[in-house]
Design an enzyme around this catalytic site. Structure first.
Site, PDB file in Angstrom:
ATOM      1  N   HIS A 195       0.863  -1.195   0.000  1.00 23.60           N
ATOM      2  CA  HIS A 195       0.000   0.000   0.000  1.00 23.60           C
ATOM      3  C   HIS A 195       0.887   1.229   0.000  1.00 23.60           C
ATOM      4  O   HIS A 195       1.957   1.254   0.616  1.00 23.60           O
ATOM      5  CB  HIS A 195      -0.973   0.019   1.179  1.00 23.60           C
ATOM      6  CG  HIS A 195      -0.310  -0.234   2.497  1.00 23.60           C
ATOM      7  ND1 HIS A 195       0.058  -1.484   2.927  1.00 23.60           N
ATOM      8  CD2 HIS A 195       0.071   0.622   3.468  1.00 23.60           C
ATOM      9  CE1 HIS A 195       0.630  -1.398   4.104  1.00 23.60           C
ATOM     10  NE2 HIS A 195       0.660  -0.122   4.463  1.00 23.60           N
ATOM     11  N   HIS A 219       1.089   5.158   1.004  1.00 22.19           N
ATOM     12  CA  HIS A 219       0.490   6.198   1.844  1.00 22.19           C
ATOM     13  C   HIS A 219       0.597   7.546   1.126  1.00 22.19           C
ATOM     14  O   HIS A 219       1.681   7.926   0.669  1.00 22.19           O
ATOM     15  CB  HIS A 219       1.265   6.351   3.157  1.00 22.19           C
ATOM     16  CG  HIS A 219       1.246   5.153   4.055  1.00 22.19           C
ATOM     17  ND1 HIS A 219       0.388   5.023   5.128  1.00 22.19           N
ATOM     18  CD2 HIS A 219       2.002   4.031   4.073  1.00 22.19           C
ATOM     19  CE1 HIS A 219       0.629   3.879   5.760  1.00 22.19           C
ATOM     20  NE2 HIS A 219       1.602   3.260   5.133  1.00 22.19           N
TER      21      HIS A 219
HETATM   22  P1  AMP Z   1       2.046   0.201   7.254  1.00 23.50           P
HETATM   23  O1  AMP Z   1       2.618   0.422   8.605  1.00 23.50           O
HETATM   24  O2  AMP Z   1       2.791   0.901   6.152  1.00 23.50           O
HETATM   25  O3  AMP Z   1       1.804  -1.256   6.966  1.00 23.50           O
HETATM   26  O4  AMP Z   1       0.636   0.921   7.262  1.00 23.50           O
HETATM   27  C1  AMP Z   1      -0.566   0.293   7.593  1.00 23.50           C
HETATM   28  C2  AMP Z   1      -1.584   1.398   7.665  1.00 23.50           C
HETATM   29  O5  AMP Z   1      -2.853   0.813   7.505  1.00 23.50           O
HETATM   30  C3  AMP Z   1      -1.587   2.169   8.985  1.00 23.50           C
HETATM   31  O6  AMP Z   1      -1.445   3.561   8.719  1.00 23.50           O
HETATM   32  C4  AMP Z   1      -2.943   1.827   9.587  1.00 23.50           C
HETATM   33  O7  AMP Z   1      -3.495   2.922  10.276  1.00 23.50           O
HETATM   34  C5  AMP Z   1      -3.744   1.462   8.366  1.00 23.50           C
HETATM   35  N1  AMP Z   1      -4.833   0.500   8.565  1.00 23.50           N
HETATM   36  C6  AMP Z   1      -4.766  -0.680   9.202  1.00 23.50           C
HETATM   37  N2  AMP Z   1      -5.950  -1.336   9.124  1.00 23.50           N
HETATM   38  C7  AMP Z   1      -6.776  -0.528   8.420  1.00 23.50           C
HETATM   39  C8  AMP Z   1      -8.135  -0.614   8.003  1.00 23.50           C
HETATM   40  N3  AMP Z   1      -8.897  -1.675   8.312  1.00 23.50           N
HETATM   41  N4  AMP Z   1      -8.652   0.409   7.293  1.00 23.50           N
HETATM   42  C9  AMP Z   1      -7.905   1.502   6.986  1.00 23.50           C
HETATM   43  N5  AMP Z   1      -6.618   1.635   7.344  1.00 23.50           N
HETATM   44  C10 AMP Z   1      -6.063   0.645   8.059  1.00 23.50           C
END
Ligand code: AMP
Ligand code: ZN
Length: 139
Positions: free
Chosen positions: A99, A101
């Site tokens: 993903h 950001h």
């Molecule tokens: P990373 O640390 O790069 O893997 O980022 C994961 C991101 O996903 C974090 O910013 C979380 O806040 C976000 N996240 C986790 N679960 C969900 C969800 N169900 N819906 C939206 N965002 C999420």
């Protein structure tokens, strides 16, 4: 992939605050936004990280990030923007589905990924504002 939350969100099997969707991607509001307007670009297909990402998906994700950045700039009172992408636990990746950001920034306001909060209503309003700006820009 079974048991991958971002596969389920990208497929629409779990509800999300969706800003944009096409054949390759769903863009959602981060549930714990590092700052107001924090979005995640999710490929609909499962790739664990940048290392696994096909070149055409990597290119398309970055072009989509640019469209979202421009839309967010119109929709929100932001002063800057970070594009961030974590690969592997050592790099801070917590969800093992690639993903990207897209994080609007505000003068003088620090941010840390994964540590923010917002109400459902705030997320819905931000998604709506950015979606409207994107549609307006591309009409
Ligand atoms: P990373 O640390 O790069 O893997 O980022 C994961 C991101 O996903 C974090 O910013 C979380 O806040 C976000 N996240 C986790 N679960 C969900 C969800 N169900 N819906 C939206 N965002 C999420
Ligand atoms: Zn997945």
């Amino acid at each position: 992939m079974a048991d991958c939350i971002f596969c389920k969100i990208a497929a629409g099997e779990i509800a999300s605050h969706t800003v944009y969707e096409d054949a390759l991607f769903r863009v959602i509001m981060d549930l714990n936004p590092a700052s107001p307007g924090h979005m995640l670009i999710l490929p609909k297909a499962h790739y664990q990280d940048f290392f696994e990402l096909p070149n055409e998906v990597a290119s398309a994700a970055m072009l989509l990030a640019k469209r979202l950045a421009l839309a967010a700039k119109k929709a929100l009172p932001m002063d800057g923007l970070n594009i961030v992408q974590n690969n592997g636990k050592a790099a801070g990746q917590s969800v093992m589905h690639y993903h990207l950001h897209v994080v609007p920034r505000y003068q003088g306001v620090a941010f840390k990924l994964g540590e923010g909060s917002a109400t459902q209503q705030e997320l819905a309003e931000q998604a709506e504002c950015i979606r409207a700006a994107l549609e307006e820009a591309e009409r």
